[in-house]
Design an enzyme around this catalytic site. Structure first.
Site, PDB file in Angstrom:
ATOM      1  CG  ASP A  99      -1.776  -0.829   1.171  1.00 49.61           C
ATOM      2  OD1 ASP A  99      -2.733  -1.570  -0.252  1.00 49.61           O
ATOM      3  OD2 ASP A  99      -1.675  -1.904   2.334  1.00 49.61           O
ATOM      4  CE  LYS A 119       3.104  -2.511  -4.585  1.00 47.06           C
ATOM      5  NZ  LYS A 119       2.961  -2.201  -2.873  1.00 47.06           N
ATOM      6  N   GLY A 120       0.723   1.663  -7.396  1.00 49.90           N
ATOM      7  CA  GLY A 120      -0.778   1.816  -8.662  1.00 49.90           C
ATOM      8  C   GLY A 120       0.210   2.841  -9.163  1.00 49.90           C
ATOM      9  CE  LYS A 121       0.562  10.256  -8.330  1.00 46.99           C
ATOM     10  NZ  LYS A 121       0.879  11.405  -7.208  1.00 46.99           N
ATOM     11  N   GLY A 169      -4.036  -4.236  -4.737  1.00 48.00           N
ATOM     12  CA  GLY A 169      -5.080  -3.569  -4.695  1.00 48.00           C
ATOM     13  C   GLY A 169      -4.274  -2.293  -5.670  1.00 48.00           C
ATOM     14  CG  HIS A 170      -0.729  -2.299  -7.640  1.00 56.13           C
ATOM     15  ND1 HIS A 170      -0.296  -2.939  -8.476  1.00 56.13           N
ATOM     16  CD2 HIS A 170      -0.731  -2.185  -6.705  1.00 56.13           C
ATOM     17  CE1 HIS A 170       0.766  -3.544  -7.918  1.00 56.13           C
ATOM     18  NE2 HIS A 170       0.124  -3.565  -6.342  1.00 56.13           N
ATOM     19  CD  GLN A 194       1.260  -8.733  -2.082  1.00 57.45           C
ATOM     20  OE1 GLN A 194       1.911  -8.992  -3.015  1.00 57.45           O
ATOM     21  NE2 GLN A 194      -0.298  -8.100  -2.624  1.00 57.45           N
ATOM     22  CB  THR A 240      -9.531  -6.257   2.727  1.00 56.86           C
ATOM     23  OG1 THR A 240      -8.781  -5.290   3.238  1.00 56.86           O
ATOM     24  CG2 THR A 240      -9.384  -7.808   1.578  1.00 56.86           C
ATOM     25  CG  ASP A 252      -0.228  15.117   0.173  1.00 55.41           C
ATOM     26  OD1 ASP A 252       0.406  13.031  -0.591  1.00 55.41           O
ATOM     27  OD2 ASP A 252      -1.440  14.650   0.186  1.00 55.41           O
ATOM     28  CB  VAL A 265       3.000  16.271  -2.809  1.00 55.31           C
ATOM     29  CG1 VAL A 265       4.315  16.676  -2.739  1.00 55.31           C
ATOM     30  CG2 VAL A 265       3.069  16.843  -4.526  1.00 55.31           C
TER      31      VAL A 265
HETATM   32  P1  IMP Z   1      -2.714 -12.520   1.978  1.00 53.18           P
HETATM   33  O1  IMP Z   1      -1.859 -12.155   0.626  1.00 53.18           O
HETATM   34  O2  IMP Z   1      -4.286 -12.641   1.648  1.00 53.18           O
HETATM   35  O3  IMP Z   1      -2.464 -14.499   2.101  1.00 53.18           O
HETATM   36  O4  IMP Z   1      -2.992 -11.774   3.324  1.00 53.18           O
HETATM   37  C1  IMP Z   1      -1.091 -12.511   3.814  1.00 53.18           C
HETATM   38  C2  IMP Z   1      -0.493 -10.731   4.574  1.00 53.18           C
HETATM   39  O5  IMP Z   1      -0.849  -9.973   4.032  1.00 53.18           O
HETATM   40  C3  IMP Z   1      -2.061 -10.200   4.951  1.00 53.18           C
HETATM   41  O6  IMP Z   1      -1.539  -9.592   6.632  1.00 53.18           O
HETATM   42  C4  IMP Z   1      -2.554  -8.921   4.156  1.00 53.18           C
HETATM   43  O7  IMP Z   1      -3.297  -7.970   4.802  1.00 53.18           O
HETATM   44  C5  IMP Z   1      -1.583  -8.668   3.259  1.00 53.18           C
HETATM   45  N1  IMP Z   1      -1.464  -8.161   2.355  1.00 53.18           N
HETATM   46  C6  IMP Z   1      -1.575  -8.808   0.848  1.00 53.18           C
HETATM   47  N2  IMP Z   1      -2.033  -8.239   0.197  1.00 53.18           N
HETATM   48  C7  IMP Z   1      -1.366  -6.918   0.170  1.00 53.18           C
HETATM   49  C8  IMP Z   1      -1.408  -5.617  -0.275  1.00 53.18           C
HETATM   50  O8  IMP Z   1      -1.567  -5.667  -1.010  1.00 53.18           O
HETATM   51  N3  IMP Z   1      -1.111  -4.670   0.865  1.00 53.18           N
HETATM   52  C9  IMP Z   1      -1.429  -4.431   1.945  1.00 53.18           C
HETATM   53  N4  IMP Z   1      -1.425  -5.893   2.680  1.00 53.18           N
HETATM   54  C10 IMP Z   1      -1.493  -6.789   1.680  1.00 53.18           C
END
Ligand code: IMP
Length: 421
Positions: free
Chosen positions: A13, A16-18, A40-41, A220, A297, A329, A410
């Site tokens: 989070d 990266k998408g941006k 989720g990008h 991730q 999520t 920012d 920013v």
């Molecule tokens: P999983 O990848 O769904 O198996 O989750 C394993 C851990 O990685 C959990 O703590 C998730 O919240 C975290 N996680 C998985 N994907 C992301 C992401 O895209 N961003 C941030 N945390 C992630």
């Protein structure tokens, strides 16, 4: 640019998408190489906001070819849904997307297993079936994308796996998979995805030999890497730059540079240690101003001060050439900012990331304080536009993680980004 790998330096989070969207201007190919639709990008273009889960962020650049490499685990139904939604908003996929024949597939039984396992050992997964799908891959029982090309073979393999998993589910008094209902949707998904499934290893190598610009889009963050992260509170893939090679079939000799994306502070979703986490009003303030809610999520993200111990370790393993620092920012208006540059682990001061997650869990951050700034940074178009204390803060965190700054962001929009020379 040639071959560049872009990775998250923290717990995901990082924005990266941006950054990928900005870097894809002039890129020929964008490759996802690990993870799945747990990612989720978010990309904001003008007044439109898109959240991508499986489709590489290069899809918004009409000349870029997008590849879902062999290291990605693909939920076929989720991919179809994402493609259809993007098509509805005017994105053209014809000749623009390739999915590796070697991708392992995610099915409903994987998501259900995620839920079951999380009850016993709480990781706080996204429940997208990522871990169980990678477990099947390692256990040599996974179903790969190429099997979708032959519906008869695909159905036989799928039904066998459903039988296997239903025995596990019934022994736990859990919901069983309705193979007939699932199969109908999967057959439709397989037919829909057929034109995209191809041997992407060949495409990527051909592109690299032709000296095309390739961007590898990490998902991730490094601290969730299955080998180097805060195990077992990690995802199940190699989120580090090294994963770009195994997850795409391109030799490391073609990789020219690595860009690391990190926030000017820290966030984490799910369980696991987070030494600089802020609680109560302090955490809520950062969450509210950073709009820190999961893109996949919707879960509230845990928020905290910048942690140079874990970021330094991450930059070292990834071999970061340039940093992209996002969400500066969000720190506007703080009187004082804190940076953690060491941990106190049971009375011992350490400046290197412990390998034992139990040590990270008890680590007390040792903070250094820095003066904040009042002037908003969101309209800055260059490093020199920034308030002096913001410049000093950025230079400090770059020095502590032993890497150079390449990009600053920013604000959420494409235009709120600038390159630092
Ligand atoms: P999983 O990848 O769904 O198996 O989750 C394993 C851990 O990685 C959990 O703590 C998730 O919240 C975290 N996680 C998985 N994907 C992301 C992401 O895209 N961003 C941030 N945390 C992630």
């Amino acid at each position: 640019m040639k071959s560049t790998v872009l990775v998250g330096v923290q717990w995901g989070d990082e924005g990266k998408g941006k950054i990928i969207d900005v870097l894809t201007e002039g890129v020929d190919v964008v490759v996802r190489y690990q993870g799945g639709n747990n990612a989720g990008h978010t990309v904001e273009i003008g007044s439109n906001k898109y959240v991508l889960h499986l489709v590489p962020s290069g899809i918004f650049r009409p000349n870029a070819l997008c590849i879902i490499g062999n290291g990605v685990v693909v939920d076929p139904k989720a991919l179809v849904k994402e493609i259809k939604e993007l098509e509805q908003s005017g994105i053209n996929f014809t000749g623009r997307l390739e999915v590796s024949t070697r991708c392992h597939l995610i099915f409903k039984y994987h998501s259900l297993m995620d839920g079951l396992r999380d009850k016993n050992q709480k990781i706080g997964t996204t429940k997208r079936g990522i871990g169980p799908a990678y477990a099947d891959k390692a256990a040599r029982r996974g179903i790969r994308a190429l099997e979708m090309l032959d519906l008869k073979r695909f159905e036989e393999r799928f039904r066998n796996e459903v039988d296997f998993y239903n025995k596990i589910f019934s022994s736990h008094d859990a919901e069983l998979i309705d193979a007939n209902a699932e199969w109908k949707e999967l057959a439709d998904a397989a037919i829909f995805l057929k034109p995209y499934i191809t041997d992407t290893v060949l495409t990527i190598n051909k592109m690299a030999k032709a000296k095309k610009n390739i961007l590898f889009e990490g998902a991730q963050g490094m601290l969730l890497d299955v080998d180097y992260g805060t195990y077992p509170f990690v995802t199940s893939s190699n989120t580090t730059s090294g994963g770009a090679c195994t997850g795409s079939g391109l030799s490391p000799k073609y990789i020219d540079s690595v860009v690391g994306v990190m926030k000017a502070y820290c966030t984490r979703v799910g369980e696991g240690p987070f030494p600089t986490e802020l609680f109560g009003d302090e955490g809520e303030k950062l969450r509210a101003s950073g709009r820190e809610y999961g893109a996949t999520t919707g879960r509230p993200r845990r928020c905290g001060w910048f942690d140079a111990v874990s970021a330094r370790y991450s930059c070292m393993i990834n071999g970061i050439d340039k940093l992209a620092i996002t969400k500066l920012d969000v720190l506007d208006g703080y009187k004082t900012l804190k940076i953690c540059n060491a941990y106190n682990v049971n009375g011992k001061i350490v400046s290197d990331m412990p390998s034992d997650t139990a040590d990270i869990a008890v680590a007390v951050p040792v903070y250094e304080e820095y003066p904040g700034w009042d002037t908003p940074t969101s309209e800055a178009c260059s490093f020199s536009d920034l308030p002096e204390n913001a410049k000093k803060y950025l230079q400090k965190i770059a020095a502590l993680v032993e890497s150079d700054i390449g990009i600053i962001s920013v604000g959420p929009n494409r235009r709120q980004t600038f390159v630092v020379n």
